[in-house]
Design an enzyme around this catalytic site. Structure first.
Site, mmCIF file in Angstrom:
data_model
loop_
_atom_site.group_PDB
_atom_site.id
_atom_site.type_symbol
_atom_site.label_atom_id
_atom_site.label_comp_id
_atom_site.label_asym_id
_atom_site.label_seq_id
_atom_site.Cartn_x
_atom_site.Cartn_y
_atom_site.Cartn_z
ATOM 1 N N CYS A 1 7.921 68.423 9.985
ATOM 2 C CA CYS A 1 8.725 67.285 9.550
ATOM 3 C C CYS A 1 8.134 66.026 9.751
ATOM 4 C CB CYS A 1 10.152 67.502 10.012
ATOM 5 S SG CYS A 1 11.240 66.210 9.130
ATOM 6 N N HIS B 1 8.943 76.784 14.628
ATOM 7 C CA HIS B 1 7.761 75.819 14.503
ATOM 8 C C HIS B 1 7.083 76.402 15.665
ATOM 9 C CE1 HIS B 1 8.188 73.213 11.064
ATOM 10 N NE2 HIS B 1 9.424 73.535 11.327
ATOM 11 N N ASN C 1 4.868 75.641 11.001
ATOM 12 C CA ASN C 1 5.557 76.687 11.278
ATOM 13 C C ASN C 1 5.026 78.126 11.780
ATOM 14 O OD1 ASN C 1 6.541 75.130 8.688
ATOM 15 N ND2 ASN C 1 8.331 76.361 9.286
ATOM 16 N N HIS D 1 13.826 80.145 11.657
ATOM 17 C CA HIS D 1 12.850 79.074 11.210
ATOM 18 C C HIS D 1 12.164 78.423 12.434
ATOM 19 C CE1 HIS D 1 11.542 75.620 8.262
ATOM 20 N NE2 HIS D 1 11.313 75.254 9.352
ATOM 21 N N ARG E 1 6.348 73.744 0.611
ATOM 22 C CA ARG E 1 7.379 72.623 1.063
ATOM 23 C C ARG E 1 7.113 72.282 2.632
ATOM 24 N NH1 ARG E 1 10.839 70.997 4.599
ATOM 25 N NH2 ARG E 1 11.448 73.440 5.066
ATOM 26 N N ASP E 2 7.395 72.892 3.444
ATOM 27 C CA ASP E 2 7.444 72.536 4.875
ATOM 28 C C ASP E 2 5.931 72.443 5.262
ATOM 29 O OD1 ASP E 2 7.665 72.234 7.683
ATOM 30 O OD2 ASP E 2 9.435 73.543 7.600
HETATM 31 P P1 HMG Z 1 17.676 56.309 1.487
HETATM 32 O O1 HMG Z 1 16.490 54.775 1.497
HETATM 33 O O2 HMG Z 1 18.731 56.092 2.121
HETATM 34 O O3 HMG Z 1 18.423 56.417 -0.002
HETATM 35 O O4 HMG Z 1 16.964 57.555 1.779
HETATM 36 P P2 HMG Z 1 18.912 55.511 -1.174
HETATM 37 O O5 HMG Z 1 20.031 56.271 -1.579
HETATM 38 O O6 HMG Z 1 18.881 54.121 -0.774
HETATM 39 O O7 HMG Z 1 17.640 55.575 -2.183
HETATM 40 C C1 HMG Z 1 16.427 55.115 -2.049
HETATM 41 C C2 HMG Z 1 15.329 55.453 -2.816
HETATM 42 O O8 HMG Z 1 15.230 56.769 -3.063
HETATM 43 C C3 HMG Z 1 15.881 55.268 -4.406
HETATM 44 O O9 HMG Z 1 14.794 54.679 -5.263
HETATM 45 C C4 HMG Z 1 16.541 56.335 -4.814
HETATM 46 O O10 HMG Z 1 16.541 56.404 -6.215
HETATM 47 C C5 HMG Z 1 15.450 57.490 -4.252
HETATM 48 P P3 HMG Z 1 14.346 53.172 -5.566
HETATM 49 O O11 HMG Z 1 15.383 52.742 -6.129
HETATM 50 O O12 HMG Z 1 13.951 52.553 -4.208
HETATM 51 O O13 HMG Z 1 13.023 53.551 -6.425
HETATM 52 N N1 HMG Z 1 16.094 58.601 -3.960
HETATM 53 C C6 HMG Z 1 15.697 59.836 -4.461
HETATM 54 N N2 HMG Z 1 14.611 59.969 -5.053
HETATM 55 C C7 HMG Z 1 14.268 61.520 -5.324
HETATM 56 N N3 HMG Z 1 14.810 62.271 -4.724
HETATM 57 C C8 HMG Z 1 16.057 62.136 -4.247
HETATM 58 C C9 HMG Z 1 16.388 60.743 -4.070
HETATM 59 N N4 HMG Z 1 17.526 60.187 -3.300
HETATM 60 C C10 HMG Z 1 17.246 58.859 -3.363
HETATM 61 N N5 HMG Z 1 16.996 63.241 -3.657
HETATM 62 C C11 HMG Z 1 16.822 59.927 1.327
HETATM 63 C C12 HMG Z 1 17.587 58.867 1.695
HETATM 64 C C13 HMG Z 1 17.676 61.144 1.768
HETATM 65 C C14 HMG Z 1 16.521 59.876 -0.197
HETATM 66 C C15 HMG Z 1 15.578 59.856 2.177
HETATM 67 O O14 HMG Z 1 15.896 59.498 3.479
HETATM 68 C C16 HMG Z 1 14.626 61.037 1.871
HETATM 69 O O15 HMG Z 1 14.137 61.030 0.955
HETATM 70 N N6 HMG Z 1 14.629 61.684 3.088
HETATM 71 C C17 HMG Z 1 13.636 63.085 3.070
HETATM 72 C C18 HMG Z 1 13.335 63.544 4.297
HETATM 73 C C19 HMG Z 1 12.725 64.705 4.151
HETATM 74 O O16 HMG Z 1 12.316 65.264 3.086
HETATM 75 N N7 HMG Z 1 12.393 65.304 5.355
HETATM 76 C C20 HMG Z 1 11.739 66.604 5.466
HETATM 77 C C21 HMG Z 1 12.555 67.891 5.114
HETATM 78 S S1 HMG Z 1 13.400 68.384 6.173
HETATM 79 C C22 HMG Z 1 12.680 69.585 7.116
HETATM 80 O O17 HMG Z 1 11.342 69.540 7.246
HETATM 81 C C23 HMG Z 1 13.149 70.497 8.203
HETATM 82 C C24 HMG Z 1 13.198 71.903 7.801
HETATM 83 O O18 HMG Z 1 11.998 72.355 7.555
HETATM 84 C C25 HMG Z 1 14.173 72.676 8.933
HETATM 85 C C26 HMG Z 1 13.528 72.183 10.269
HETATM 86 O O19 HMG Z 1 12.334 72.669 10.653
HETATM 87 O O20 HMG Z 1 14.208 71.665 10.878
HETATM 88 C C27 HMG Z 1 14.072 71.921 6.488
HETATM 89 MG MG MG Z 2 10.709 73.186 9.273
#
Ligand code: HMG
Ligand code: MG
Length: 300
Positions: free
Chosen positions: A241, A210, A250, A208, A17-18
């Site tokens: 991210c 990085h 990581n 966690h 994932r990450d």
């Molecule tokens: P948005 O544009 O505000 O959402 O995005 P929306 O509700 O307006 O929806 C936009 C589109 O996304 C729509 O599709 C929804 O259906 C779809 P369209 O009508 O345009 O075809 N949608 C989804 N599709 C699949 N799964 C879902 C989902 N929700 C809406 N769950 C949203 C908001 C949260 C979706 C967007 O900002 C997003 O996907 N962000 C993901 C960011 C991400 O994955 N970041 C990396 C993970 S976090 C990380 O890495 C940190 C961590 O490792 C810890 C650390 O190190 O800090 C965990």
């Molecule tokens: Mg991370």
């Protein structure tokens, strides 16, 4: 005076994932599956497999459904990340029993990462977590920007503790507390994790890190000294991210496993098989695998 060391620790593998989410070229789904199966064979019993996020925001995770269908097994804790109810509803269609939600301490990071402020995210997650717990799910809350934010700078410990408190009140099973951009130093890691351990001793806590400044192993050791025995790491040291500029990979699973095993701390992980897992994914990754254990194994 002797070091205070536990007999064993738990490694939570976040490579699929990450590790992959920030990779620009799409890693074929079949390769991801083979990678995950080999990681399990190496002894990684807790793993973030994929995330149900918008494929427009994170194209690499667009095959989450296929990964979930092929890789979830009841003998391992297979975790799927979901930022909102839509993602959690997709998880309900699978055999998965463990979900990770993710929220940053900093508002600016949250807006860039999930298009919501921290308070808005919490408001959406509160009923979602209640429902997950009713259905018997293991719930992990990933706390991003727990030390530093790429946009807002230094984060106050009290702000991180306060966000963690919200999640503990919601009944999450685990807090995974993240140094998202790899800016923390061991004194900061020790201080925050000691406070987290004291405040939330009934909740699992994972660290966690990085490895932006090559301090991830030192930070893991500092967290260990603060009493932490659960660590998120990524095979090959992949990761970052897409919405956290400056974040490197990581802590590498193989380097951290090597360090623990050499100190007599059991991880349950077979390093030779772990290397085989990295070899599966390495040809599909655009950046070099930079972990010490991997590089040294290639010189022999
Ligand atoms: P948005 O544009 O505000 O959402 O995005 P929306 O509700 O307006 O929806 C936009 C589109 O996304 C729509 O599709 C929804 O259906 C779809 P369209 O009508 O345009 O075809 N949608 C989804 N599709 C699949 N799964 C879902 C989902 N929700 C809406 N769950 C949203 C908001 C949260 C979706 C967007 O900002 C997003 O996907 N962000 C993901 C960011 C991400 O994955 N970041 C990396 C993970 S976090 C990380 O890495 C940190 C961590 O490792 C810890 C650390 O190190 O800090 C965990
Ligand atoms: Mg991370």
């Amino acid at each position: 005076m002797a070091l205070a060391l536990p007999k064993k620790v738990t490694i939570i593998e976040v490579g699929p994932r990450d590790g992959l989410q920030n990779e620009k070229s799409f890693v074929p789904t079949a390769v991801k599956k083979e990678f995950i199966f080999k990681l399990k064979e190496a002894g990684l019993t807790e793993m973030e497999l994929t995330s149900y996020v918008s494929p427009k925001w994170v194209p690499q995770m667009k095959d989450a459904g296929e990964i979930a269908a092929a890789c979830i097994h009841s003998s391992t804790r297979d975790i799927i990340l979901a930022p909102n109810q839509k993602g959690i509803d997709k998880v309900y269609e699978t055999d998965c029993k463990a979900v990770a939600v993710f929220v940053g301490v900093s508002d600016t990071f949250n807006l860039k990462n999930i298009n919501k402020t921290t308070a808005e995210s919490l408001a959406g997650l509160r009923p979602a977590i209640r429902d997950l717990k009713k259905r018997g799910f293991f719930v992990r809350a990933c706390i991003s920007t727990a030390f530093y934010c790429p946009y807002e700078g230094k984060i106050q410990e009290e702000d991180t503790l306060s966000l963690c408190r919200e999640f503990v009140r919601m009944g999450v099973d685990e807090l995974s507390v993240a140094d998202t951009i790899g800016m923390a130093v061991p004194s900061e890691a020790f201080s925050l994790f000691q406070k987290l351990q004291e405040a939330f001793n009934d909740t699992l806590i994972a660290a966690h890190f990085h490895d932006t400044r090559k301090l991830a192993a030192a930070n893991v050791f500092a967290a260990l000294q603060a009493g932490i025995t659960r660590f998120d790491t990524s095979a090959g040291g992949l990761g970052g991210c897409p919405f956290a500029p400056g974040a490197a990979g990581n802590a590498a699973t193989e380097d951290i496993v090597y360090m623990f095993e050499r100190m007599g701390i059991k991880t349950g992980i077979d390093l030779a098989i772990l290397l085989e897992a990295i070899e599966i994914v390495a040809p599909h990754i655009t950046k070099n695998i930079d972990s010490s254990y991997y590089k040294l194994s290639h010189q022999i």
